[in-house]
Design an enzyme around this catalytic site. Structure first.
Site, PDB file in Angstrom:
ATOM      1  N   PHE A  57       0.824  -1.209   0.000  1.00  0.00           N
ATOM      2  CA  PHE A  57       0.000   0.000   0.000  1.00  0.00           C
ATOM      3  C   PHE A  57       0.855   1.255   0.000  1.00  0.00           C
ATOM      4  CE2 PHE A  57       0.856  -1.172   4.365  1.00  0.00           C
ATOM      5  CZ  PHE A  57       1.256   0.012   4.941  1.00  0.00           C
ATOM      6  N   GLY A  58       2.039   1.189   0.635  1.00  0.00           N
ATOM      7  CA  GLY A  58       2.874   2.358   0.836  1.00  0.00           C
ATOM      8  C   GLY A  58       3.633   2.244   2.145  1.00  0.00           C
ATOM      9  N   ARG A  59       3.587   3.308   2.980  1.00  0.00           N
ATOM     10  CA  ARG A  59       4.347   3.305   4.226  1.00  0.00           C
ATOM     11  C   ARG A  59       3.447   3.590   5.424  1.00  0.00           C
ATOM     12  NH1 ARG A  59       8.970   7.617   3.868  1.00  0.00           N
ATOM     13  NH2 ARG A  59       7.175   8.935   3.308  1.00  0.00           N
TER      14      ARG A  59
ATOM     15  N   LYS B 237      -0.825   6.320   7.932  1.00  0.00           N
ATOM     16  CA  LYS B 237      -0.688   5.418   6.797  1.00  0.00           C
ATOM     17  C   LYS B 237      -0.654   6.246   5.515  1.00  0.00           C
ATOM     18  CE  LYS B 237      -2.564   0.983   5.220  1.00  0.00           C
ATOM     19  NZ  LYS B 237      -3.640  -0.025   5.442  1.00  0.00           N
TER      20      LYS B 237
ATOM     21  N   ASP C 139      -8.499  -9.730   6.039  1.00  0.00           N
ATOM     22  CA  ASP C 139      -7.045  -9.889   6.154  1.00  0.00           C
ATOM     23  C   ASP C 139      -6.637  -9.881   7.627  1.00  0.00           C
ATOM     24  OD1 ASP C 139      -4.510 -10.350   5.171  1.00  0.00           O
ATOM     25  OD2 ASP C 139      -4.046  -8.236   4.854  1.00  0.00           O
TER      26      ASP C 139
END
Length: 506
Positions: free
Chosen positions: A15-17, A33, A127
């Site tokens: 997704f990214g960091r 996020k 998840d």
């Protein structure tokens, strides 16, 4: 971003960091996020769903949402910072030393409370894994990372798009079947197993064997010092048939978890969110049917005993000899009454069996020869609800015309063919994948010191689709309604994304 100062990066994924930030005015710490926004409008909308869903989830066992904003092609979601790290880190820090059972059950109860809350809101997390369970220093457990979550159109619906981390994915998803809240329960069971053993429940050296082991649902037993109730709880959550798994509400209202909600959790936590669950616990108790007794017979017996006692009280001033004779007469009359009742019961039973005017019908306890004769040479077919031929004494044939969506029940073979030559990096960021030339093991973060066997009990033939997998069970959360979706077949989507359109035809 001007209101926040970035302190350090605390995580990174597809997704990214994830960043640890400090609010400029309040000096309060938050987790932020940072999500790269896709170029297409539809994908951008999907990325925004996480912020929308998280904003709706206000619960002490769910990571709290503060705000979200977009800047420079990124979506930023600001949320509560959990200073105890995630559960995966906690498990790895144990270095082989098992957690005490009371600690496991306390954490698990809080996880169930968080999952129960989102399921009540018609949200599937999709998840749930140890890396997405966060801890605080004061002992609270919080469910986070709603990037894969899905809001169902109604509380009795199924989803059908594949999402999840392979080690925590239930059999119905590998078999390309629709799924509901019970997929989250399977994943929750995987976490409970990890807490008890410090290992993944399913470990293998390849995609093929990992999938086969999950579809079979066979796990190694927990360490023997854990209670029978805990071991039974784990087994219930790993039922292959989703309708046989308990819901989060059921988990919280029965057995050891129910006792923990009332006794083991701090009073302030119960005051925050325990009333609803405690009420469900009260309603679920004493639901087992009891054997009925004849109230008239009880009243007659009590009346006889009362009259006998009165007679004894009146004659209490009589002589000792009279008392003995009274006792003898009472014993004799009681014996005669018992004999008469036994004979009477036999005659009544015979009269009931022969009486034509019974309230209850006496069914013949023989093999239904008529049905067996009619079905002797019939082919076994799936059928809809419209009969074309309804002649008595024959097998009814049904048309295939139906307005109901027919889900494609593919076996895992299709998936195995797709993944035959697949790069194991598709197992997502959660896993450490050995590079080519280093034995090619598919490893999870808890299997660094283990060498999983490739042996699969029963081989391919034992992985058989259960035709009743999606049949409603006793749990009211189970339904047979499907969720509409533009892309219900995740296997086809996997082919498209991986560029393997022709792989299965080779």
């Amino acid at each position: 971003m001007d209101d926040y100062m970035v302190l350090r990066m605390i995580g990174e994924g597809s997704f990214g960091r994830a960043l640890l930030v400090q609010h400029e005015s309040s000096n309060q710490m938050f987790a932020m996020k940072e999500i790269r926004l896709p170029k297409s409008f539809s994908n951008t909308q999907n990325s925004r769903k996480e912020a929308v869903l998280l904003a709706k989830m206000k619960h002490p066992n769910i990571v709290a949402f503060k705000e979200s904003f977009e800047a420079e092609g990124h979506l930023y979601i600001v949320m509560e910072y959990c200073d105890g790290g995630d559960l995966m880190q906690k498990i790895k820090q144990q270095k082989g030393k098992l957690f005490p059972e009371d600690m496991i059950l306390n954490w698990f109860t809080q996880m169930c409370l968080g999952v129960n809350h989102i399921h009540k809101k018609r949200v599937l997390h999709r998840d749930i894994k140890s890396k997405n369970i966060f801890l605080t220093q004061n002992g609270k457990v919080k469910l986070g990372d709603f990037g894969s979550a899905r809001l169902l159109s109604n509380p009795m619906a199924f989803a059908c798009t594949y999402v999840g981390t392979p080690y925590y994915v239930p059999p119905e998803i590998w078999e390309n079947l629709p799924y509901n809240n019970k997929s989250d329960i399977w994943s929750l069971g995987c976490i409970l197993y990890e807490l008890c053993t410090l290992k993944h429940p399913f470990q293998a050296n390849s995609w093929k064997n990992l999938i086969l082991k999950v579809c079979q649902g066979c796990i190694s037993p927990l360490p023997s010092h854990y209670s029978y109730e805990l071991q039974f709880l784990v087994k219930q959550m790993f039922k292959r048939n989703p309708s046989h798994r308990p819901s989060a509400t059921t988990l919280l209202s029965r057995g050891i978890v129910a006792r923990l909600v009332q006794k083991c959790l701090p009073p302030e936590i119960i005051m925050e969110y325990g009333e609803e669950v405690l009420e469900e616990i009260k309603n679920s108790k004493h639901n087992t049917p009891r054997k009925k007794t004849n109230p008239s017979r009880i009243r007659i017996a009590l009346g006889n005993e009362a009259s006998t006692v009165q007679e004894e009280e009146q004659d209490r001033k009589g002589s000792h000899t009279d008392l003995e004779s009274i006792n003898e007469n009472l014993v004799e009359s009681a014996l005669r009454r018992v004999n008469r009742e036994e004979k009477g019961n036999k005659s009544v039973h015979l009269r009931k069996a022969s009486s034509p005017n019974l309230h209850r019908r006496q069914w013949e306890k023989n093999v239904p020869n008529t049905a067996l004769t009619a079905l002797e040479n019939a082919s076994i077919l799936t059928s809809s609800l419209t009969a074309e031929d309804d002649r008595g004494g024959s097998v009814i044939k049904y048309s295939k015309n139906t307005t109901r969506k027919q889900w494609l029940k593919e076996t895992p073979d299709t998936l195995l063919n797709i993944l035959k030559n697949a790069d194991l990096s598709l197992a997502f960021q959660t896993y450490t994948i050995y590079r080519p030339g280093s034995e090619g093991f598919l490893k999870g973060p808890l299997s660094e010191e283990t060498e999983a066997s490739d042996s699969v009990d029963g081989g391919h033939d034992s992985v058989i689709l259960d035709p009743e997998r999606l049949e409603p069970g006793l749990d009211e959360e189970d339904t047979d309604f499907e969720e509409e979706d533009d892309n219900p077949d995740w296997v086809s989507e996997l082919k498209k994304r991986a560029g393997w359109q022709g792989l299965c035809d080779r």
